[in-house]
Design a protein around this motif. Structure first.
Motif, short mmCIF file in Angstrom:
data_model
loop_
_atom_site.label_atom_id
_atom_site.label_comp_id
_atom_site.label_asym_id
_atom_site.label_seq_id
_atom_site.Cartn_x
_atom_site.Cartn_y
_atom_site.Cartn_z
N CYS A 137 0.71 -1.21 -0.21
CA CYS A 137 0.06 -0.20 -0.30
C CYS A 137 0.77 1.10 -0.14
O CYS A 137 0.32 2.57 -0.80
N CYS B 14 0.30 3.35 5.33
CA CYS B 14 -0.39 1.87 5.74
C CYS B 14 0.54 0.91 4.64
O CYS B 14 0.92 1.60 3.86
N HIS C 53 0.23 -2.46 4.84
CA HIS C 53 -0.65 -3.44 4.05
C HIS C 53 -0.37 -4.33 2.38
O HIS C 53 0.24 -3.22 1.92
N HIS D 170 -9.39 -3.95 -0.13
CA HIS D 170 -8.26 -3.03 0.89
C HIS D 170 -9.02 -1.13 0.75
O HIS D 170 -8.88 -1.05 1.70
N HIS E 194 -8.98 2.35 3.52
CA HIS E 194 -9.41 3.24 2.34
C HIS E 194 -10.59 4.60 2.83
O HIS E 194 -10.38 5.61 2.14
ZN ZN Z 1 -4.23 0.35 3.09
#
Ligand code: ZN
Length: 64
Positions: free
Chosen positions: A7, A15, A17, A34, A39
């Motif tokens: 991310c 972030c 992720h 996601h 977000h």
């Molecule tokens: Zn993210």
């Protein structure tokens, strides 16, 4: 082959992720989930974001 996209590499300031997919379509689909869950994107705004930044996204994708 697995494609992954972090991310943060995709442009988020905090972030970290990581999303995975077997294909670019699958990866973007997972990134969309996601983006919507975490977000605050909607289907529409995420699609716009991808369309605007597709080259940037592609460069951030890693393969392993
Ligand atoms: Zn993210």
């Amino acid at each position: 082959m697995t494609l992954s996209l972090n991310c943060k590499d995709a442009g988020d300031p905090v972030c970290t992720h990581t999303m995975y997919g077997e294909t670019e379509e699958e990866l973007i689909e997972n990134a969309k989930k996601h983006g919507i869950e975490v977000h605050g994107y909607t289907e529409e705004s995420f699609k716009e974001e991808i369309a605007k930044n597709l080259e940037h996204f592609r460069q951030a994708i890693k393969t392993s």
